[in-house]
Design a protein around this motif. Structure first.
Motif, PDB file in Angstrom:
ATOM      1  N   GLU A 113       0.856  -1.183   0.000  1.00 38.33           N
ATOM      2  CA  GLU A 113       0.000   0.000   0.000  1.00 38.33           C
ATOM      3  C   GLU A 113       0.891   1.231   0.000  1.00 38.33           C
ATOM      4  OE1 GLU A 113      -2.353  -0.811   3.527  1.00 38.33           O
ATOM      5  OE2 GLU A 113      -4.165  -0.827   2.303  1.00 38.33           O
ATOM      6  N   LEU A 114       0.785   2.031  -1.059  1.00 37.98           N
ATOM      7  CA  LEU A 114       1.603   3.236  -1.176  1.00 37.98           C
ATOM      8  C   LEU A 114       0.745   4.490  -1.181  1.00 37.98           C
ATOM      9  CD1 LEU A 114       4.081   2.009  -3.940  1.00 37.98           C
ATOM     10  CD2 LEU A 114       4.309   1.827  -1.464  1.00 37.98           C
ATOM     11  N   PHE A 138      -9.205  -3.927  -5.491  1.00 38.03           N
ATOM     12  CA  PHE A 138      -8.820  -4.456  -6.798  1.00 38.03           C
ATOM     13  C   PHE A 138     -10.018  -5.116  -7.483  1.00 38.03           C
ATOM     14  CE2 PHE A 138      -7.258  -7.753  -9.628  1.00 38.03           C
ATOM     15  CZ  PHE A 138      -6.284  -7.095 -10.363  1.00 38.03           C
ATOM     16  N   ALA A 139     -10.761  -5.931  -6.740  1.00 34.99           N
ATOM     17  CA  ALA A 139     -11.950  -6.586  -7.301  1.00 34.99           C
ATOM     18  C   ALA A 139     -12.974  -5.557  -7.729  1.00 34.99           C
ATOM     19  CB  ALA A 139     -12.545  -7.548  -6.285  1.00 34.99           C
ATOM     20  N   PHE A 163      -3.792   1.396  -9.220  1.00 32.88           N
ATOM     21  CA  PHE A 163      -2.894   0.266  -8.995  1.00 32.88           C
ATOM     22  C   PHE A 163      -1.683   0.344  -9.924  1.00 32.88           C
ATOM     23  CE2 PHE A 163      -6.962  -1.322  -7.471  1.00 32.88           C
ATOM     24  CZ  PHE A 163      -6.599  -1.939  -6.287  1.00 32.88           C
ATOM     25  N   GLY A 164      -0.594  -0.230  -9.452  1.00 31.38           N
ATOM     26  CA  GLY A 164       0.616  -0.363 -10.247  1.00 31.38           C
ATOM     27  C   GLY A 164       1.289  -1.680  -9.913  1.00 31.38           C
ATOM     28  N   LEU A 208       2.046  -6.335  -6.395  1.00 28.80           N
ATOM     29  CA  LEU A 208       0.834  -5.566  -6.676  1.00 28.80           C
ATOM     30  C   LEU A 208       0.778  -4.392  -5.705  1.00 28.80           C
ATOM     31  CD1 LEU A 208      -1.901  -5.216  -8.121  1.00 28.80           C
ATOM     32  CD2 LEU A 208      -2.901  -6.745  -6.412  1.00 28.80           C
ATOM     33  N   GLU A 209       0.736  -3.170  -6.238  1.00 30.85           N
ATOM     34  CA  GLU A 209       0.794  -1.968  -5.415  1.00 30.85           C
ATOM     35  C   GLU A 209      -0.521  -1.202  -5.493  1.00 30.85           C
ATOM     36  OE1 GLU A 209       5.552  -0.924  -5.639  1.00 30.85           O
ATOM     37  OE2 GLU A 209       4.167   0.067  -7.043  1.00 30.85           O
ATOM     38  N   ALA A 210      -1.089  -0.895  -4.323  1.00 34.04           N
ATOM     39  CA  ALA A 210      -2.260  -0.022  -4.248  1.00 34.04           C
ATOM     40  C   ALA A 210      -1.769   1.412  -4.094  1.00 34.04           C
ATOM     41  CB  ALA A 210      -3.143  -0.417  -3.077  1.00 34.04           C
ATOM     42  N   LEU A 211      -1.986   2.227  -5.121  1.00 34.04           N
ATOM     43  CA  LEU A 211      -1.491   3.601  -5.129  1.00 34.04           C
ATOM     44  C   LEU A 211      -2.540   4.587  -4.661  1.00 34.04           C
ATOM     45  CD1 LEU A 211       0.313   3.452  -8.594  1.00 34.04           C
ATOM     46  CD2 LEU A 211       1.240   2.905  -6.339  1.00 34.04           C
ATOM     47  N   SER A 212      -3.815   4.216  -4.778  1.00 39.36           N
ATOM     48  CA  SER A 212      -4.906   5.091  -4.362  1.00 39.36           C
ATOM     49  C   SER A 212      -6.170   4.257  -4.186  1.00 39.36           C
ATOM     50  CB  SER A 212      -5.143   6.190  -5.407  1.00 39.36           C
ATOM     51  OG  SER A 212      -6.323   6.912  -5.132  1.00 39.36           O
ATOM     52  N   TYR A 213      -6.975   4.653  -3.211  1.00 42.53           N
ATOM     53  CA  TYR A 213      -8.257   3.989  -3.012  1.00 42.53           C
ATOM     54  C   TYR A 213      -9.412   4.855  -3.491  1.00 42.53           C
ATOM     55  CZ  TYR A 213      -6.150   0.189  -0.340  1.00 42.53           C
ATOM     56  OH  TYR A 213      -5.416  -0.917   0.038  1.00 42.53           O
ATOM     57  N   LYS A 214      -9.127   5.744  -4.424  1.00 46.95           N
ATOM     58  CA  LYS A 214     -10.162   6.598  -4.996  1.00 46.95           C
ATOM     59  C   LYS A 214     -10.585   6.059  -6.346  1.00 46.95           C
ATOM     60  CE  LYS A 214      -8.551  10.849  -2.763  1.00 46.95           C
ATOM     61  NZ  LYS A 214      -8.060  12.246  -2.985  1.00 46.95           N
ATOM     62  N   GLN A 215     -11.868   6.142  -6.636  1.00 45.92           N
ATOM     63  CA  GLN A 215     -12.402   5.720  -7.931  1.00 45.92           C
ATOM     64  C   GLN A 215     -11.914   6.680  -9.004  1.00 45.92           C
ATOM     65  OE1 GLN A 215     -14.697   3.108  -8.214  1.00 45.92           O
ATOM     66  NE2 GLN A 215     -15.347   3.284 -10.331  1.00 45.92           N
TER      67      GLN A 215
END
Length: 374
Positions: free
Chosen positions: A68-69, A100-101, A291-292, A304-311
């Motif tokens: 998580e970044l 991600f889903a 994601f990146g 697997l990197e989560a870069l933002s949790y915004k739509q």
């Protein structure tokens, strides 16, 4: 949960897992985990969202771990038991796979090609280069727009077109290919392939090195493929042919390759077989900037990197870069025509159009003369 009783406590772990692993919609698991703390703990401890995402996209089996970044993670505690650290890692994994889903199912569908990288061969470069396949029209500024392979005496020789997508992670749903019809040749032949196949993956080395290499020197050894489709028959028709994948495919690394298998049309001029493509369109859900990925140099695994949790917001245009390239090409070809470079126009079969225009002007002039005489 009824009368204060938790059915998970009444069933053994194996039965509960059997029930929950039959769920096919990730949102059902998310709702289930929101009912109570014990249910949430059960979902997280058993990595149910991770396993469901892997069922949806088998390519995720190559994920080594998640990061998580985006600044929402609590991070690793400096002190604490190993159990606490493991629980924090499981919660992080749960958050990443849950969003991600959601992205794979709800992010906007759009055109996914960012740029054309390379073709296995090109007959006349750059006039008949792969960049022409980004243009939806088969004529631009009165010139034919298409990619053409080199001619081959053996119709079984394949060709490949390789593209870079607009994100390192894209969920691809369909690919469209339009064969080119040579309307300037006798009989207006269509230079389609016999069938097509699609590969998705990432480059093994620096992208800049691949782009600078010649088409003939850039083979499949430069790429790591994470998905290869079945063969789809291609019709010898002048239309955008839709090849819908049986299931959405996660492209890891942002590289798509179209394999054109078998040649069906021989050119009368040299008796060689060619494949020509007018336009390629790829539709899917880009997962950036949410994601990146980080790929390992000598491994099939990736992070697997989560870069933002915004739509992500829906773009006004499906892809600005190809649109800009098309406008530049239009202006260049219009300038060539204004400078009197008509040779290329005739070479691509527009002589009959020019003759028609001249004859129309002569007819109009004759009509005006007759009106004056009257």
């Amino acid at each position: 949960m009824k009368n204060g009783l938790d059915f998970l406590n009444l069933l053994n772990c194996d039965v509960s897992l059997k029930i929950l692993t039959n769920l096919e919609d990730p949102s059902d698991l998310v709702r289930f985990s929101a009912v109570s703390r014990s249910w949430r703990q059960f979902v997280i401890e058993n990595g149910l969202l991770k396993h469901l995402c892997r069922r949806m996209f088998p390519q995720l089996s190559r994920v080594d771990h998640v990061n998580e970044l985006c600044g929402t993670a609590k991070g690793h505690a400096e002190a604490g038991s190993s159990n606490f650290m493991e629980w924090e890692a499981l919660k992080r994994e749960h958050r990443v796979y849950a969003f991600f889903a959601r992205g794979c199912l709800s992010f906007a569908l759009r055109e996914c090609i960012y740029e054309a990288i390379i073709a296995s061969s090109t007959d006349n470069d750059p006039e008949e280069g792969i960049h022409n396949t980004l243009e939806p029209r088969d004529r631009v500024a009165r010139r034919a727009s298409y990619w053409s392979s080199k001619g081959q005496s053996n119709p079984a020789v394949p060709e490949t077109l390789t593209y870079r997508l607009c994100a390192d992670l894209c969920v691809i749903t369909e690919i469209n290919v339009r064969p080119f019809q040579a309307y300037f040749q006798i009989g207006k032949p269509i230079y389609s392939a016999n069938s097509v196949r699609f590969r998705m993956g990432h480059v093994k080395s620096c992208m800049d090195n691949i782009v600078k290499e010649s088409c003939q020197d850039c083979g499949n050894e430069k790429f790591a493929w994470t998905y290869t489709s079945q063969e789809f028959p291609m019709a010898q028709e002048n239309c955008l042919q839709n090849f819908r994948l049986p299931e959405p495919v996660l492209c890891i690394g942002g590289i798509l390759q179209i394999e054109l298998l078998g040649r069906v049309q021989r050119q009368e001029m040299d008796s060689l077989y060619y494949i020509c493509v007018s336009h390629v369109k790829v539709v899917g859900r880009p997962l950036s900037p949410a994601f990146g990925i980080q790929t390992f140099e000598h491994s099939e695994k990736f992070v697997l990197e989560a870069l933002s949790y915004k739509q992500p917001t829906s773009p006004a245009q499906s892809s600005s870069a190809p649109t800009l390239q098309m406008r530049v090409r239009d202006l260049e070809q219009i300038l060539n025509l204004l400078r009197g470079n008509v040779v290329n126009v005739l070479e691509y079969g527009y002589e009959w159009e020019i003759e028609d225009e001249e004859s129309d002007e002569e007819d109009e002039a004759e009509d005006e003369d007759e009106e004056d005489r009257e």
